[in-house]
Design a protein around this motif. Structure first.
Motif, PDB file in Angstrom:
ATOM      1  N   LEU A 203       0.840  -1.199   0.000  1.00 48.53           N
ATOM      2  CA  LEU A 203       0.000   0.000   0.000  1.00 48.53           C
ATOM      3  C   LEU A 203       0.873   1.245   0.000  1.00 48.53           C
ATOM      4  O   LEU A 203       1.797   1.363   0.809  1.00 48.53           O
ATOM      5  CB  LEU A 203      -0.885   0.012   1.249  1.00 48.53           C
ATOM      6  N   LEU A 204       0.582   2.177  -0.899  1.00 50.08           N
ATOM      7  CA  LEU A 204       1.230   3.487  -0.880  1.00 50.08           C
ATOM      8  C   LEU A 204       0.252   4.486  -0.282  1.00 50.08           C
ATOM      9  O   LEU A 204      -0.856   4.669  -0.796  1.00 50.08           O
ATOM     10  CB  LEU A 204       1.626   3.921  -2.291  1.00 50.08           C
ATOM     11  N   LEU A 205       0.681   5.138   0.810  1.00 47.50           N
ATOM     12  CA  LEU A 205      -0.166   6.116   1.496  1.00 47.50           C
ATOM     13  C   LEU A 205       0.404   7.513   1.321  1.00 47.50           C
ATOM     14  O   LEU A 205       1.495   7.820   1.810  1.00 47.50           O
ATOM     15  CB  LEU A 205      -0.246   5.806   2.990  1.00 47.50           C
ATOM     16  N   VAL A 206      -0.344   8.366   0.628  1.00 48.18           N
ATOM     17  CA  VAL A 206       0.023   9.777   0.520  1.00 48.18           C
ATOM     18  C   VAL A 206      -1.075  10.674   1.085  1.00 48.18           C
ATOM     19  O   VAL A 206      -0.835  11.845   1.365  1.00 48.18           O
ATOM     20  CB  VAL A 206       0.322  10.175  -0.943  1.00 48.18           C
TER      21      VAL A 206
ATOM     22  N   ILE B  21       4.836  10.196  -6.619  1.00 49.82           N
ATOM     23  CA  ILE B  21       3.942   9.066  -6.373  1.00 49.82           C
ATOM     24  C   ILE B  21       4.168   7.964  -7.404  1.00 49.82           C
ATOM     25  O   ILE B  21       4.323   6.783  -7.058  1.00 49.82           O
ATOM     26  CB  ILE B  21       2.478   9.530  -6.397  1.00 49.82           C
ATOM     27  N   LEU B  22       4.208   8.333  -8.666  1.00 45.34           N
ATOM     28  CA  LEU B  22       4.379   7.333  -9.731  1.00 45.34           C
ATOM     29  C   LEU B  22       5.735   6.642  -9.636  1.00 45.34           C
ATOM     30  O   LEU B  22       5.851   5.432  -9.880  1.00 45.34           O
ATOM     31  CB  LEU B  22       4.200   8.006 -11.090  1.00 45.34           C
ATOM     32  N   ALA B  23       6.756   7.399  -9.250  1.00 43.00           N
ATOM     33  CA  ALA B  23       8.085   6.797  -9.074  1.00 43.00           C
ATOM     34  C   ALA B  23       8.086   5.786  -7.925  1.00 43.00           C
ATOM     35  O   ALA B  23       8.723   4.723  -8.019  1.00 43.00           O
ATOM     36  CB  ALA B  23       9.124   7.887  -8.825  1.00 43.00           C
TER      37      ALA B  23
ATOM     38  N   ASN C  57       3.904  13.842   0.502  1.00 43.03           N
ATOM     39  CA  ASN C  57       3.264  14.838  -0.361  1.00 43.03           C
ATOM     40  C   ASN C  57       2.533  14.137  -1.495  1.00 43.03           C
ATOM     41  O   ASN C  57       2.625  12.910  -1.650  1.00 43.03           O
ATOM     42  CB  ASN C  57       4.280  15.858  -0.896  1.00 43.03           C
ATOM     43  N   THR C  58       1.800  14.917  -2.284  1.00 39.70           N
ATOM     44  CA  THR C  58       0.981  14.340  -3.359  1.00 39.70           C
ATOM     45  C   THR C  58       1.460  14.768  -4.739  1.00 39.70           C
ATOM     46  O   THR C  58       0.668  14.872  -5.673  1.00 39.70           O
ATOM     47  CB  THR C  58      -0.491  14.741  -3.177  1.00 39.70           C
ATOM     48  N   ARG C  59       2.768  15.000  -4.894  1.00 38.28           N
ATOM     49  CA  ARG C  59       3.291  15.344  -6.214  1.00 38.28           C
ATOM     50  C   ARG C  59       3.242  14.106  -7.109  1.00 38.28           C
ATOM     51  O   ARG C  59       3.820  13.068  -6.781  1.00 38.28           O
ATOM     52  CB  ARG C  59       4.710  15.887  -6.092  1.00 38.28           C
TER      53      ARG C  59
ATOM     54  N   HIS D 277      -1.625  -1.377  -4.155  1.00 39.78           N
ATOM     55  CA  HIS D 277      -2.835  -0.666  -3.749  1.00 39.78           C
ATOM     56  C   HIS D 277      -2.551   0.829  -3.590  1.00 39.78           C
ATOM     57  O   HIS D 277      -1.588   1.210  -2.911  1.00 39.78           O
ATOM     58  CB  HIS D 277      -3.375  -1.195  -2.421  1.00 39.78           C
ATOM     59  N   LEU D 278      -3.396   1.622  -4.214  1.00 43.63           N
ATOM     60  CA  LEU D 278      -3.325   3.081  -4.084  1.00 43.63           C
ATOM     61  C   LEU D 278      -4.627   3.590  -3.480  1.00 43.63           C
ATOM     62  O   LEU D 278      -5.715   3.191  -3.932  1.00 43.63           O
ATOM     63  CB  LEU D 278      -3.148   3.731  -5.459  1.00 43.63           C
ATOM     64  N   LYS D 279      -4.521   4.484  -2.501  1.00 48.21           N
ATOM     65  CA  LYS D 279      -5.698   5.176  -1.960  1.00 48.21           C
ATOM     66  C   LYS D 279      -5.671   6.613  -2.454  1.00 48.21           C
ATOM     67  O   LYS D 279      -4.658   7.309  -2.295  1.00 48.21           O
ATOM     68  CB  LYS D 279      -5.695   5.147  -0.432  1.00 48.21           C
ATOM     69  N   VAL D 280      -6.777   7.052  -3.038  1.00 46.81           N
ATOM     70  CA  VAL D 280      -6.825   8.391  -3.620  1.00 46.81           C
ATOM     71  C   VAL D 280      -8.182   9.017  -3.332  1.00 46.81           C
ATOM     72  O   VAL D 280      -9.150   8.333  -2.978  1.00 46.81           O
ATOM     73  CB  VAL D 280      -6.611   8.352  -5.151  1.00 46.81           C
ATOM     74  N   VAL D 281      -8.243  10.321  -3.492  1.00 47.23           N
ATOM     75  CA  VAL D 281      -9.500  11.026  -3.693  1.00 47.23           C
ATOM     76  C   VAL D 281      -9.519  11.417  -5.169  1.00 47.23           C
ATOM     77  O   VAL D 281      -8.469  11.491  -5.808  1.00 47.23           O
ATOM     78  CB  VAL D 281      -9.623  12.257  -2.775  1.00 47.23           C
ATOM     79  N   PRO D 282     -10.695  11.638  -5.748  1.00 45.77           N
ATOM     80  CA  PRO D 282     -10.735  11.929  -7.185  1.00 45.77           C
ATOM     81  C   PRO D 282      -9.832  13.071  -7.620  1.00 45.77           C
ATOM     82  O   PRO D 282      -9.247  13.019  -8.706  1.00 45.77           O
ATOM     83  CB  PRO D 282     -12.212  12.241  -7.424  1.00 45.77           C
ATOM     84  N   ALA D 283      -9.696  14.114  -6.796  1.00 44.82           N
ATOM     85  CA  ALA D 283      -8.836  15.237  -7.173  1.00 44.82           C
ATOM     86  C   ALA D 283      -7.396  14.788  -7.392  1.00 44.82           C
ATOM     87  O   ALA D 283      -6.723  15.243  -8.331  1.00 44.82           O
ATOM     88  CB  ALA D 283      -8.895  16.325  -6.099  1.00 44.82           C
ATOM     89  N   LEU D 284      -6.904  13.894  -6.542  1.00 48.40           N
ATOM     90  CA  LEU D 284      -5.546  13.374  -6.700  1.00 48.40           C
ATOM     91  C   LEU D 284      -5.467  12.434  -7.900  1.00 48.40           C
ATOM     92  O   LEU D 284      -4.497  12.481  -8.671  1.00 48.40           O
ATOM     93  CB  LEU D 284      -5.108  12.652  -5.428  1.00 48.40           C
ATOM     94  N   LEU D 285      -6.477  11.615  -8.078  1.00 53.79           N
ATOM     95  CA  LEU D 285      -6.470  10.682  -9.209  1.00 53.79           C
ATOM     96  C   LEU D 285      -6.437  11.441 -10.534  1.00 53.79           C
ATOM     97  O   LEU D 285      -5.739  11.036 -11.476  1.00 53.79           O
ATOM     98  CB  LEU D 285      -7.693   9.775  -9.136  1.00 53.79           C
TER      99      LEU D 285
END
Length: 550
Positions: free
Chosen positions: A234-237, A272-274, A266-268, A283-291
């Motif tokens: 799980l990646l948590l940002v 995140i992708l790196a 942070n949410t850069r 597993h990624l947890k996001v809100v739509p704005a971040l997605l």
């Protein structure tokens, strides 16, 4: 029992245990099983720091003993305001081991919020970073301690100031207290293990008591629905203290399975992708704005994202186009919408749901004993397919906010259903569709902002006669806040002036309005109240230049 806490009725405790939802264990005991079983596995990664389950067990034991040495005791409340760091996890485990109740504050909260949490809960300790960005917590915590007699200990992550204890030293310095003390502590599994924060519509946030047994079940069942196993990463940002990253299934659900959690501060999108590529995140947890930011990042195609199996989105409705882009960006992933609340009830779409159900709904409850009703304004159940207010109860939904019996009388039915203020409609599939809310909240990228809280502050401005804060649409965040004001005769107000005034009241930055509109009068409902729906439409008309609606 903690005064001000509303427990589950004994007959429901017996029912939930009989059905296996509750296991008669504290959250610390649930963690202990995982910490021992998976001792040699990597549990947590924070930058260059890697922790095995055994490391977390040892460090949290030592911290727990040092906190007892300070004077903390079971059921003491601790305001926890830390960023996404390993220290948060170690402290959270330690507090569970001694039965203290963390209050899940955010590192973005400032004096106004932190003082409220301390006063509301009569907290004994407050834990915070010495500095976060350009903000220094020490002077604020010292000021709160002078005003709130209950606050005995101020604990800083980083270099401590006068009167502060060092969290790092409490974690690392050998404890003088015997480890046998931990075994002798008496902690009731039906007591609260955390106070989450409500997005309530009043100016004062409400404290949500989650009990040891209900919170553990919350994470176990969420892990089942999100397909977590011991090989998951799980990646948590998102802010670590929020209910979604912490427990849905979050850190708790992943640790119960011996899985791995990667923390990031942070949410850069490029970072995140790196990290997804580097750690083979599943597993990624996001809100739509971040997605939206992730899938639109111009270099997204340069990263190997094939490890991602599930993208879990919560906080606000995901638009179909965003889902479609997410599938292209993460080609191996199930993009899973969920609807949930810190108060309890969780709904998830399932992988085998038909395509139209995935696109249209927010899911269905995760437990067969989640009891859901949709009610009209008279408290009657609406007909199938009609919109009604969500009322719910179940094995992980609270029975009352902490210490506010008058408010609880408004928000709970006589038979214990929580009135959420959310407007839902039952889909033909048995899933639910979110249609809006009765609560006066602005949902800014998943952060729920009480309009009343901000309005009360704006009314203190000497130029303002009346104010109404309304949501306005935003492509990235879903909603932003617009402050609509009536000015006193001869007065003027600029957006910059309003922002400076509100910053002077030391509220969290995300609560600041992002637009100001001045009106000569407000539209009123038939009951003589400000019609925020009409007012919001007028603001949008001004933004788009449609003078016919102004």
């Amino acid at each position: 029992m903690l005064e001000g806490f509303v427990p589950f009725p004994p007959e429901l405790v017996a029912r939930y245990r009989d059905r296996g939802y509750w296991r008669g264990r504290t959250l610390a005991q649930e963690f202990a099983l995982a910490l021992e079983r998976f001792s040699d596995r990597t549990a947590l990664i924070d930058g260059a720091r890697h922790y095995r389950y055994a490391d977390l067990d040892r460090l949290s034991d030592n911290l727990a003993l040092n906190l007892l040495g300070l004077g903390l005791r079971p059921l003491d409340r601790v305001v926890l305001s830390l960023p996404n760091t390993a220290e948060f996890v170690i402290l959270y485990l330690a507090l569970q081991k001694i039965g203290c109740i963390p209050i899940a504050a955010l590192v973005t909260h400032r004096y106004a919020e932190l003082r409220q949490f301390v006063v509301l809960s009569q907290a004994r300790a407050c834990v915070y970073p010495a500095a976060h960005g350009d903000f220094h917590f020490g002077p604020v915590a010292e000021r709160i301690a002078r005003e709130a007699p209950s606050l005995s200990w101020r604990i800083a992550l980083g270099e401590p100031g006068p009167g502060e204890h060092s969290l790092t030293r409490l974690i690392e310095e050998p404890a003088a207290t015997s480890p046998s003390v931990l075994e002798a502590l008496s902690i009731d599994s039906t007591d609260p293990c955390i106070f989450q924060l409500s997005g309530g519509t009043t100016g004062i946030p409400k404290l949500i008591p989650r009990t040891n047994e209900d919170y553990a079940y919350n994470s176990r069942v969420a892990a089942e629905v999100t397909l977590v196993d011991e090989d998951s990463v799980l990646l948590l940002v998102l802010p670590i203290a929020h209910n979604l990253p912490l427990a849905c299934p979050g850190i708790q659900g992943f640790m119960f399975h011996g899985a791995r959690v990667v923390l990031h501060g942070n949410t850069r999108p490029d970072e995140i992708l790196a990290l997804v590529e580097k750690h083979r995140v599943t597993h990624l947890k996001v809100v739509p704005a971040l997605l939206i930011r992730l899938v639109n990042h111009p270099a997204a195609g340069n990263f190997d994202l094939s490890s991602v199996r599930l993208v879990q989105s919560g906080g606000q409705r995901m638009q179909p186009e965003v889902r479609a882009r997410a599938r292209r960006t993460f080609p191996q992933a199930f993009v899973q919408e969920n609807f949930g609340m810190s108060e309890g009830l969780l709904m998830f779409v399932r992988k085998d749901d038909p395509e139209d159900v995935l696109l249209e709904t927010c899911g269905r409850p995760v437990c067969e004993d989640d009891e859901v009703k949709l009610l009209d304004d008279e408290g009657r159940e609406v007909s199938r397919g009609e919109v009604g207010e969500l009322a719910c109860r179940g094995p992980y939904t609270l029975r009352g906010y902490y210490g506010v019996p008058e408010y609880n009388a408004q928000r709970f039915t006589a038979d214990g259903y929580y009135l959420s203020g959310d407007l839902l409609r039952l889909h033909r599939s048995g899933n639910y569709i979110v249609e809006g809310r009765k609560k006066d909240l602005i949902n800014r990228g998943g952060e729920k902002i009480s309009a009343e809280e901000v309005e009360n502050l704006i009314l203190m401005h000497p130029a303002v006669q009346n104010v109404a804060c309304v949501p306005i649409p935003d492509e990235a965040l879903g909603e932003k806040m617009c402050a609509c004001v009536l000015l006193k005769p001869g007065e003027a107000l600029t957006f910059e002036g309003l922002s400076a005034f509100l910053r002077g009241h030391e509220i969290a930055k995300f609560k600041l309005p992002e637009r100001l509109e001045v009106f000569r009068e407000f539209p009123l409902s038939t009951f003589g109240k400000i019609s925020k729906k009409e007012l919001g439409a007028m603001v949008v008309a001004r933004m788009t230049g449609d003078s016919s609606c102004v």
